[in-house]
Design a protein around this motif. Structure first.
Motif, short mmCIF file in Angstrom:
data_model
loop_
_atom_site.label_atom_id
_atom_site.label_comp_id
_atom_site.label_asym_id
_atom_site.label_seq_id
_atom_site.Cartn_x
_atom_site.Cartn_y
_atom_site.Cartn_z
N SER A 1 10.79 51.81 -87.28
CA SER A 1 9.72 52.71 -86.89
C SER A 1 9.06 53.24 -88.16
O SER A 1 9.45 52.88 -89.27
CB SER A 1 10.25 53.88 -86.05
OG SER A 1 11.05 54.74 -86.86
N SER B 1 24.72 52.45 -72.14
CA SER B 1 23.56 51.80 -72.77
C SER B 1 22.27 52.11 -72.03
O SER B 1 21.20 52.22 -72.65
CB SER B 1 23.78 50.29 -72.84
OG SER B 1 23.95 49.74 -71.54
N HIS C 1 9.60 44.11 -79.69
CA HIS C 1 10.39 44.65 -80.79
C HIS C 1 11.05 43.52 -81.56
O HIS C 1 11.41 42.49 -80.99
CB HIS C 1 11.48 45.60 -80.27
CG HIS C 1 10.96 46.72 -79.43
ND1 HIS C 1 10.44 47.87 -79.98
CD2 HIS C 1 10.88 46.87 -78.08
CE1 HIS C 1 10.06 48.69 -79.01
NE2 HIS C 1 10.32 48.10 -77.85
N THR D 1 16.04 48.15 -75.24
CA THR D 1 16.34 48.97 -76.41
C THR D 1 17.27 50.11 -76.04
O THR D 1 17.33 50.53 -74.88
CB THR D 1 15.05 49.56 -77.04
OG1 THR D 1 14.37 50.34 -76.06
CG2 THR D 1 14.15 48.46 -77.57
N ILE D 2 17.98 50.61 -77.03
CA ILE D 2 18.87 51.77 -76.88
C ILE D 2 18.45 52.80 -77.92
O ILE D 2 18.29 52.47 -79.10
CB ILE D 2 20.34 51.38 -77.09
CG1 ILE D 2 20.79 50.37 -76.03
CG2 ILE D 2 21.24 52.62 -77.05
CD1 ILE D 2 22.19 49.82 -76.27
N ARG D 3 18.30 54.05 -77.50
CA ARG D 3 17.96 55.11 -78.44
C ARG D 3 19.19 55.49 -79.26
O ARG D 3 20.32 55.39 -78.80
CB ARG D 3 17.45 56.35 -77.69
CG ARG D 3 16.16 56.11 -76.92
CD ARG D 3 15.64 57.41 -76.33
NE ARG D 3 16.63 58.06 -75.46
CZ ARG D 3 16.80 57.77 -74.18
NH1 ARG D 3 16.06 56.83 -73.61
NH2 ARG D 3 17.72 58.40 -73.47
N LEU D 4 18.95 55.95 -80.48
CA LEU D 4 20.03 56.43 -81.33
C LEU D 4 20.47 57.82 -80.87
O LEU D 4 19.78 58.46 -80.08
CB LEU D 4 19.55 56.49 -82.79
CG LEU D 4 19.21 55.15 -83.44
CD1 LEU D 4 18.63 55.38 -84.83
CD2 LEU D 4 20.42 54.24 -83.50
N GLY E 1 14.23 52.81 -85.90
CA GLY E 1 13.66 53.38 -84.69
C GLY E 1 14.64 53.45 -83.54
O GLY E 1 14.85 54.49 -82.93
N SER E 2 15.25 52.32 -83.20
CA SER E 2 16.17 52.24 -82.08
C SER E 2 17.05 51.02 -82.28
O SER E 2 17.07 50.43 -83.36
CB SER E 2 15.40 52.16 -80.76
OG SER E 2 14.57 51.00 -80.74
N LYS F 1 20.97 61.77 -80.54
CA LYS F 1 19.97 62.82 -80.77
C LYS F 1 20.20 63.54 -82.09
O LYS F 1 19.26 64.04 -82.70
CB LYS F 1 20.01 63.82 -79.62
CG LYS F 1 19.59 63.22 -78.27
CD LYS F 1 19.64 64.27 -77.17
CE LYS F 1 19.23 63.66 -75.84
NZ LYS F 1 19.28 64.68 -74.74
N TRP G 1 25.75 58.64 -76.43
CA TRP G 1 26.69 58.39 -77.52
C TRP G 1 27.67 59.56 -77.62
O TRP G 1 27.35 60.68 -77.24
CB TRP G 1 25.97 58.26 -78.86
CG TRP G 1 25.00 57.14 -78.94
CD1 TRP G 1 23.71 57.12 -78.48
CD2 TRP G 1 25.22 55.86 -79.53
NE1 TRP G 1 23.12 55.92 -78.75
CE2 TRP G 1 24.02 55.12 -79.40
CE3 TRP G 1 26.31 55.26 -80.18
CZ2 TRP G 1 23.88 53.82 -79.88
CZ3 TRP G 1 26.18 53.97 -80.66
CH2 TRP G 1 24.98 53.26 -80.51
N SER H 1 21.43 55.64 -73.02
CA SER H 1 21.53 55.85 -74.47
C SER H 1 22.42 57.05 -74.80
O SER H 1 22.08 57.92 -75.60
CB SER H 1 20.14 56.05 -75.09
OG SER H 1 19.33 54.90 -74.90
#
Length: 265
Positions: free
Chosen positions: A128, A187, A105, A146-149, A133-134, A151, A192, A190
């Motif tokens: 993405s 983290s 990435h 990586t960390i997802r944003l 993307g993340s 939902k 939040w 992921s």
């Protein structure tokens, strides 16, 4: 190479990407194939020009991980194109670059939000097919993840360090003239949580905001011609122009700055 910074008072730093403990990192682009990286201390007028990296072809985004020592840091530089990307790192301890090699990435280079460093960990957005993307994560040990944003639908997010916590400043997406702040809780998972929501005294984030920065409980939003300072304690805004030599100019990246006498290396 270390040099002095003559006439430092009131100097306009172009290419600022971050600041920590009185040190500022600046990247000056000469072309799509060449740029230089400098570590500066405006208080002492010292400037450290980093040596040219080994990978001169298609240099990309730069980020700095500070610590654990008081003036230790690592500079990460990505390079390459067309899905063939790599990364190298400069250490203030060794004074030289080393290659990390291919990476899965890379930062989203065309997005205005810059990287954030918190407790020696650097965060960027990745790209993405849909846009962002993340979040790309690199620590001082040069380990990538990586960390997802969140939902929920996130519109035009900006990374900030809010009192030691990684947060996103985003357009509310439902109500006009409102913004939300999402705080990272875990983290690894992921996770939040929405920490804050309030109105904006101007149009939407997507239309005009160029950069966002934070210090303590204040959030600084920069447009092409103004700053808007939001105080979370009083929930109030203050607007002011950014001028240089009496003329309004486009704003460079705003960063939180604390004066110090630390050497650049």
């Amino acid at each position: 190479m270390t040099e002095s910074l003559p006439g430092c008072d009131g100097i306009y730093f172009k290419g600022i990407i971050c600041s920590f403990n009185g040190l500022i990192c600046c990247v000056n682009d000469y072309s799509a194939f060449l740029h230089d990286i400098r570590i500066c201390n405006p208080a002492t007028r010292e400037v450290l020009l980093l040596p040219l990296s080994r990978e001169l072809e298609h240099p990309g985004e730069v980020g700095v991980a500070f610590g654990p020592g008081i003036n230790e840091y690592k500079v990460f530089q990505f390079y390459g194109r067309m899905q063939h990307y790599g990364c190298e790192v400069y250490s203030a301890i060794t004074g030289s670059w080393k290659s990390i090699g291919r990476v899965a990435h890379t930062p989203y280079s065309s997005f205005p939000s810059n990287h954030v460093c918190i407790n020696g960990i650097v965060y960027w957005f990745t790209r993405s097919e849909e846009g962002i993307g993340s979040i790309l994560v690199v620590n001082r040990e040069e380990i990538f993840s990586t960390i997802r944003l969140p939902k929920e639908k996130i519109i035009r997010p900006y990374l900030i360090n809010l009192e030691g916590c990684l947060c996103l400043v985003v357009d509310n997406g439902v109500e006009e003239y409102r913004f939300d702040i999402w705080a990272l809780q875990d983290s690894k998972e992921s996770l939040w949580t929405k920490k804050w929501s309030d109105y904006m005294p101007f149009c939407s984030i997507e239309d005009i905001i160029d950069h966002v920065a934070a210090r303590k409980n204040e959030i600084l939003i920069g447009t092409l011609s103004h700053f808007f300072l939001y105080n979370m304690g009083t929930r109030t805004w203050r607007k002011f122009n950014w001028e240089h030599d009496g003329e309004e100019v486009a704003i460079c990246l705003p960063v939180a700055y604390t004066e110090s006498l630390l050497p650049c290396k």
